[in-house]
Design an enzyme around this catalytic site. Structure first.
Site, PDB file in Angstrom:
ATOM      1  N   PRO A   1       3.632  -2.412  -3.134  1.00  0.00           N
ATOM      2  CA  PRO A   1       4.345  -1.421  -3.955  1.00  0.00           C
ATOM      3  C   PRO A   1       3.580  -0.129  -4.184  1.00  0.00           C
ATOM      4  CG  PRO A   1       3.608  -3.290  -5.294  1.00  0.00           C
ATOM      5  CD  PRO A   1       3.337  -3.644  -3.859  1.00  0.00           C
ATOM      6  N   LYS A   2       2.266  -0.141  -4.145  1.00  0.00           N
ATOM      7  CA  LYS A   2       1.511   1.088  -4.370  1.00  0.00           C
ATOM      8  C   LYS A   2       1.615   2.043  -3.173  1.00  0.00           C
ATOM      9  CE  LYS A   2      -1.870  -0.738  -7.603  1.00  0.00           C
ATOM     10  NZ  LYS A   2      -3.307  -0.940  -7.843  1.00  0.00           N
ATOM     11  N   MET A   3       1.992   1.509  -2.046  1.00  0.00           N
ATOM     12  CA  MET A   3       2.118   2.355  -0.850  1.00  0.00           C
ATOM     13  C   MET A   3       3.386   3.174  -0.895  1.00  0.00           C
ATOM     14  SD  MET A   3       0.915  -0.272   2.052  1.00  0.00           S
ATOM     15  CE  MET A   3      -0.704  -0.979   2.037  1.00  0.00           C
TER      16      MET A   3
END
Length: 149
Positions: A147-149
């Protein structure tokens, strides 16, 4: 105890700090400004298809986790130079994982990422007709994508 966003207090003087950062960034170029993931894919042209460009962006994102921008950029350049036919789904699928690992050996967690890149290429080829998923939910189902990407 879980704290909700509404219960949290804003840090003291955060607006002042934020403004200082904004002012500083007006005059200072950071590596992310010239070598961030979104800048590392080749632009579509007569040779590079939009699908290949999107796939390259995905690879840059996968390589970038726990890796400095300069190292990610160098690894992307190395992949373009070392892989037969350049950096695309077909070249990733054809190269063995050990060679791929050597090409990206300076990025963090390179062995795991080489495995994930091979798996993601296969999934993109088979499930998405040689393109990348077109939703965040589907992208996050790819190995090595979070999700951080």
């Amino acid at each position: 105890k879980i704290t909700t966003h509404e219960q949290m207090q804003s840090p003291r003087s955060w607006e002042e700090v934020y403004q200082c950062i904004k002012d500083y960034r007006k005059t200072t170029v950071a590596p992310v400004d010239t070598m961030g993931c979104e800048r590392l894919a080749e632009e579509p042209n007569d040779v590079i298809t939009p699908q290949t460009s999107r796939f390259q962006s995905l690879i840059a994102l996968m390589l970038s986790s726990q890796t400095k921008d300069q190292v990610t950029a160098a690894a992307m350049q190395n992949l373009r130079q070392q892989l037969t036919g350049g950096l695309n789904i077909e070249s990733i699928m054809q190269v063995d994982e050990e060679f791929l690992d050597q090409c990206i050996s300076k990025v963090g967690f390179h062995r795991r990422k080489a495995k994930y890149i091979k798996q993601a290429a296969k999934i993109c080829k088979e499930k998405y007709d040689g393109d990348i998923p077109n939703s965040v939910e589907e992208l996050m189902k790819l190995p090595g994508v979070g999700p951080k990407m």
